[in-house]
Scaffold this motif. Sequence first.
Motif, PDB file in Angstrom:
ATOM      1  N   PRO A 107       0.829  -1.210   0.000  1.00  0.00           N
ATOM      2  CA  PRO A 107       0.000   0.000   0.000  1.00  0.00           C
ATOM      3  C   PRO A 107       0.864   1.262   0.000  1.00  0.00           C
ATOM      4  O   PRO A 107       1.950   1.277   0.585  1.00  0.00           O
ATOM      5  CB  PRO A 107      -0.791  -0.120   1.315  1.00  0.00           C
ATOM      6  N   PRO A 108       0.410   2.329  -0.659  1.00  0.00           N
ATOM      7  CA  PRO A 108       1.209   3.557  -0.766  1.00  0.00           C
ATOM      8  C   PRO A 108       1.737   4.081   0.562  1.00  0.00           C
ATOM      9  O   PRO A 108       2.903   4.459   0.668  1.00  0.00           O
ATOM     10  CB  PRO A 108       0.230   4.542  -1.408  1.00  0.00           C
ATOM     11  N   ARG A 109       0.901   4.129   1.585  1.00  0.00           N
ATOM     12  CA  ARG A 109       1.358   4.654   2.880  1.00  0.00           C
ATOM     13  C   ARG A 109       2.478   3.800   3.445  1.00  0.00           C
ATOM     14  O   ARG A 109       3.453   4.319   3.997  1.00  0.00           O
ATOM     15  CB  ARG A 109       0.188   4.705   3.867  1.00  0.00           C
ATOM     16  N   ASP A 110       2.355   2.479   3.286  1.00  0.00           N
ATOM     17  CA  ASP A 110       3.383   1.578   3.804  1.00  0.00           C
ATOM     18  C   ASP A 110       4.681   1.695   3.006  1.00  0.00           C
ATOM     19  O   ASP A 110       5.771   1.528   3.556  1.00  0.00           O
ATOM     20  CB  ASP A 110       2.890   0.127   3.754  1.00  0.00           C
ATOM     21  N   LEU A 111       4.564   1.982   1.716  1.00  0.00           N
ATOM     22  CA  LEU A 111       5.754   2.146   0.885  1.00  0.00           C
ATOM     23  C   LEU A 111       6.587   3.325   1.369  1.00  0.00           C
ATOM     24  O   LEU A 111       7.807   3.217   1.566  1.00  0.00           O
ATOM     25  CB  LEU A 111       5.346   2.349  -0.574  1.00  0.00           C
ATOM     26  N   ALA A 112       5.941   4.459   1.580  1.00  0.00           N
ATOM     27  CA  ALA A 112       6.659   5.640   2.057  1.00  0.00           C
ATOM     28  C   ALA A 112       7.247   5.402   3.442  1.00  0.00           C
ATOM     29  O   ALA A 112       8.387   5.792   3.719  1.00  0.00           O
ATOM     30  CB  ALA A 112       5.714   6.842   2.071  1.00  0.00           C
ATOM     31  N   GLU A 113       6.491   4.762   4.303  1.00  0.00           N
ATOM     32  CA  GLU A 113       6.992   4.499   5.652  1.00  0.00           C
ATOM     33  C   GLU A 113       8.173   3.542   5.625  1.00  0.00           C
ATOM     34  O   GLU A 113       9.116   3.676   6.420  1.00  0.00           O
ATOM     35  CB  GLU A 113       5.865   3.913   6.516  1.00  0.00           C
ATOM     36  N   ALA A 114       8.152   2.586   4.707  1.00  0.00           N
ATOM     37  CA  ALA A 114       9.269   1.657   4.577  1.00  0.00           C
ATOM     38  C   ALA A 114      10.538   2.395   4.175  1.00  0.00           C
ATOM     39  O   ALA A 114      11.638   2.117   4.682  1.00  0.00           O
ATOM     40  CB  ALA A 114       8.939   0.577   3.552  1.00  0.00           C
ATOM     41  N   VAL A 115      10.422   3.337   3.255  1.00  0.00           N
ATOM     42  CA  VAL A 115      11.576   4.130   2.840  1.00  0.00           C
ATOM     43  C   VAL A 115      12.116   4.928   4.022  1.00  0.00           C
ATOM     44  O   VAL A 115      13.332   5.005   4.245  1.00  0.00           O
ATOM     45  CB  VAL A 115      11.199   5.060   1.673  1.00  0.00           C
ATOM     46  N   ARG A 116      11.230   5.515   4.803  1.00  0.00           N
ATOM     47  CA  ARG A 116      11.679   6.258   5.992  1.00  0.00           C
ATOM     48  C   ARG A 116      12.388   5.331   6.973  1.00  0.00           C
ATOM     49  O   ARG A 116      13.396   5.704   7.598  1.00  0.00           O
ATOM     50  CB  ARG A 116      10.484   6.916   6.683  1.00  0.00           C
ATOM     51  N   THR A 117      11.869   4.128   7.114  1.00  0.00           N
ATOM     52  CA  THR A 117      12.438   3.174   8.070  1.00  0.00           C
ATOM     53  C   THR A 117      13.880   2.820   7.714  1.00  0.00           C
ATOM     54  O   THR A 117      14.766   2.861   8.566  1.00  0.00           O
ATOM     55  CB  THR A 117      11.592   1.888   8.107  1.00  0.00           C
TER      56      THR A 117
END
Length: 221
Positions: A107-117
């Motif tokens: 999901p888009p929100r999880d993709l961005a959060e993964a990059v931040r992680t």
Amino acid sequence: MIRVVVVDDEALIRSGLRMILEASGDISVVAEAGDGAEAVRVARSHRPHVVLLDVRMPVMDGLAATSRLMRLDPAPKVVILTTFDLDEYVHTALRHGAVGFLLKDTPPRDLAEAVRTVAAGNAMLAPGVTRRLIAAFAAREPDGRELASRRLAALTARELQVARQVAAGHSNVGIGARLTMSEATVKAHISRALAKLSLANRVQLAMLVHDAGLDREPDRG
């Protein structure tokens, strides 16, 4: 701003990933690449924090590209883009220094959060999916368990306890809560374990624990 390079041989996928990431506001896609060789070139030029890297590509695949990206100074954080059930070489990319993976339908929100992680220095070790990935693809040498156990013998009891929590998919905060120690102490144990074992990141530590047969959910401290 987190600088990202998106690598996939399908332009439509690259465009979609760019739109999702740049909509987050704190992520900038500084370059795209259609194969592994191009990925290394643009990473050398643009010095991204994170590279999202497909596995199966022409010219140079994601496996070879991961190895070459790890030789850059500074080396970017590499996250493998995978369909999971088809990319049988993902485990090798992780051993070469990738810090995790994303399913292409993330999901888009999880993709961005993964990059931040990963940009923050953490590996992507969700308890369910990542442990399945490690278990499904980790190398199966006949004496692999014994060799892994010998390597882990270099750790103190506490370091091994923390390593098993890493393999179980817990974050530093979660490990601290389970073992009654501060997050800083958890980070120190992990850093010492990586140094002793000559490993690049916690994904590799988790895989070594798996190879030793110690990846069952460990007891709390």
